[in-house]
Design an enzyme around this catalytic site. Sequence first.
Site, PDB file in Angstrom:
ATOM      1  N   HIS A 283       0.887  -1.246   0.054  1.00 44.39           N
ATOM      2  CA  HIS A 283      -0.134   0.049  -0.017  1.00 44.39           C
ATOM      3  C   HIS A 283       0.904   1.271  -0.094  1.00 44.39           C
ATOM      4  O   HIS A 283       0.251   2.474  -0.021  1.00 44.39           O
ATOM      5  CB  HIS A 283      -0.878  -0.071   1.184  1.00 44.39           C
ATOM      6  CG  HIS A 283      -0.325   0.403   2.476  1.00 44.39           C
ATOM      7  ND1 HIS A 283       0.389  -0.482   3.138  1.00 44.39           N
ATOM      8  CD2 HIS A 283      -0.236   1.445   3.247  1.00 44.39           C
ATOM      9  CE1 HIS A 283       0.832   0.071   4.192  1.00 44.39           C
ATOM     10  NE2 HIS A 283       0.603   1.207   4.448  1.00 44.39           N
TER      11      HIS A 283
HETATM   12  C1  UD1 Z   1      -2.286   5.458   5.857  1.00 47.49           C
HETATM   13  C2  UD1 Z   1      -1.082   6.039   6.333  1.00 47.49           C
HETATM   14  C3  UD1 Z   1       0.252   4.814   6.437  1.00 47.49           C
HETATM   15  C4  UD1 Z   1      -0.536   3.704   6.906  1.00 47.49           C
HETATM   16  C5  UD1 Z   1      -1.665   3.344   6.328  1.00 47.49           C
HETATM   17  C6  UD1 Z   1      -2.441   1.918   6.922  1.00 47.49           C
HETATM   18  C7  UD1 Z   1      -0.487   8.359   6.330  1.00 47.49           C
HETATM   19  C8  UD1 Z   1       0.507   9.353   5.424  1.00 47.49           C
HETATM   20  N1  UD1 Z   1      -0.268   7.024   5.803  1.00 47.49           N
HETATM   21  O1  UD1 Z   1      -2.071   5.420   4.557  1.00 47.49           O
HETATM   22  O2  UD1 Z   1       1.140   5.395   7.083  1.00 47.49           O
HETATM   23  O3  UD1 Z   1       0.423   2.571   7.045  1.00 47.49           O
HETATM   24  O4  UD1 Z   1      -2.529   4.262   6.316  1.00 47.49           O
HETATM   25  O5  UD1 Z   1      -3.556   1.684   6.153  1.00 47.49           O
HETATM   26  O6  UD1 Z   1      -1.064   8.578   7.022  1.00 47.49           O
HETATM   27  N2  UD1 Z   1      -9.440   5.202   1.720  1.00 47.49           N
HETATM   28  C9  UD1 Z   1     -10.605   4.611   1.519  1.00 47.49           C
HETATM   29  N3  UD1 Z   1     -11.284   4.323   2.863  1.00 47.49           N
HETATM   30  C10 UD1 Z   1     -10.755   4.500   3.908  1.00 47.49           C
HETATM   31  C11 UD1 Z   1      -9.341   5.173   3.987  1.00 47.49           C
HETATM   32  C12 UD1 Z   1      -8.899   5.426   2.833  1.00 47.49           C
HETATM   33  O7  UD1 Z   1     -11.261   4.313   0.526  1.00 47.49           O
HETATM   34  O8  UD1 Z   1     -11.355   4.241   5.052  1.00 47.49           O
HETATM   35  C13 UD1 Z   1      -8.942   5.620   0.455  1.00 47.49           C
HETATM   36  C14 UD1 Z   1      -9.046   6.723  -0.078  1.00 47.49           C
HETATM   37  O9  UD1 Z   1      -9.073   7.185  -1.478  1.00 47.49           O
HETATM   38  C15 UD1 Z   1      -7.918   7.560   0.228  1.00 47.49           C
HETATM   39  C16 UD1 Z   1      -6.637   6.648   0.115  1.00 47.49           C
HETATM   40  O10 UD1 Z   1      -7.376   5.289   0.462  1.00 47.49           O
HETATM   41  O11 UD1 Z   1      -7.480   8.663  -0.429  1.00 47.49           O
HETATM   42  C17 UD1 Z   1      -5.548   6.420   1.154  1.00 47.49           C
HETATM   43  O12 UD1 Z   1      -5.821   6.848   2.370  1.00 47.49           O
HETATM   44  P1  UD1 Z   1      -4.923   7.752   3.409  1.00 47.49           P
HETATM   45  O13 UD1 Z   1      -5.276   7.579   4.802  1.00 47.49           O
HETATM   46  O14 UD1 Z   1      -4.638   8.835   2.693  1.00 47.49           O
HETATM   47  O15 UD1 Z   1      -3.474   6.947   3.528  1.00 47.49           O
HETATM   48  P2  UD1 Z   1      -3.066   5.489   3.257  1.00 47.49           P
HETATM   49  O16 UD1 Z   1      -2.440   4.930   1.824  1.00 47.49           O
HETATM   50  O17 UD1 Z   1      -4.467   4.511   4.102  1.00 47.49           O
END
Ligand code: UD1
Length: 378
Positions: free
Chosen positions: A206
């Site tokens: 991821h």
């Molecule tokens: C975040 C953390 C990462 C951690 C990971 C665990 C940061 C910079 N990154 O990354 O360190 O290892 O969480 O999972 O804080 N999304 C959904 N549903 C959700 C959450 C996210 O669809 O409930 C999708 C959205 O499109 C979003 C993308 O995932 O834009 C990324 O989510 P985000 O929280 O920005 O970062 P992660 O890649 O999850």
Amino acid sequence: MRIVNVVGARPNFVKMAPLISAMRRHSGIRPTLVHTGQHYDGPMSQQFFEELELQSPDFNVGVGSGSHAMQTAEVMRRLEPILDTLRPDLVLVVGDVNSTLAAALTAVKLHIPVAHVEAGLRSFDRAMPEEINRLLTDAISDVLFITEESGRENLLREGIAPEKIHFVGNVMIDALEAFRERWERSSIVGRLGLNDGDPYVVLTLHRPSNVDDPLSLTNFLDAFHELARQIPIVFPVHPRVKQQLLRQGYLFRTMPDSREPLHRKGIAYLDALGYLDFVALMSRARLVFTDSGGVQEETTFLGIPCLTLRDTTERPATVTHGTNRVIGTEPARIVDEALRCLDEPPRRNGPPPLWDGQAAKRIVGILVNDHTAAAAAA
Ligand code: UD1
């Protein structure tokens, strides 16, 4: 002692569960839980609260997804009035996600002391968003709890006063131990159509650097498809990666699905799994490929061989004491490394020091002692 505990993303929930449980057992602590809403989908959030018996958040500020600046700023904007009203004795943050940094920064600006659990880890790669979050959170924290000795060296080098640093072990391992009986009962392997003892590999990916570019993601998957001709691969997919894969035409199984069991070969693309199923799946795998920090630690503790698809790790104890090897991101190495590892699994040296399921208890003991000492001095 009033402590406001802040969580935002999936790995935060796992780390916070044993801490809240230890705080609740202490009559002198009143814990409040704030969810920033960085992760919000059921399988990324609510399911973790249920499985880890984490109390419903007292506040959920619902920031959701966005750019790093937007997410960080929104957490700060929405958390500030809560902290200003509650005026806790301490704000406790865990890990290295955007919510961690945002909460620490909000608290320190209000002159509220900050404790950081999982401090001092460094990949020395400032292109990783988590590295920036770790550096900045540690720089402004008052109490820093480290999981491994490398954390102390890193923090001292950055000028952190030694008396702020406490080596307590790893709360993620506390959760693994506390919920062992439950994940051992998970039926995930059978639900995938595998029999007990059938060999399989688990894959998680991821990190933005591995998945955001469609071409590098495809190159990875081509290599894994080649490996999957020899051993089945189970790939629980993060929502962002899923969106990208769907765009590229990859198909997903919906769990549970008994109509189409995992064949002896191939990749099973699954929706993101809950905590208990995921740990169960990992614990019975022959090999795990990952780019996650937490999975490197969990496989080390479980004694499952782990190949990390990154150029660096901020968790060197998983290599020196554990089963982890950092193999880089060159797809050509994937099959070779996997076959070598399956042939000759790395020997485990036992878990790193203090990874014994007692970290949360130590943390709460230190917080209460510090607070009592400060009250006596005042
Ligand atoms: C975040 C953390 C990462 C951690 C990971 C665990 C940061 C910079 N990154 O990354 O360190 O290892 O969480 O999972 O804080 N999304 C959904 N549903 C959700 C959450 C996210 O669809 O409930 C999708 C959205 O499109 C979003 C993308 O995932 O834009 C990324 O989510 P985000 O929280 O920005 O970062 P992660 O890649 O999850």
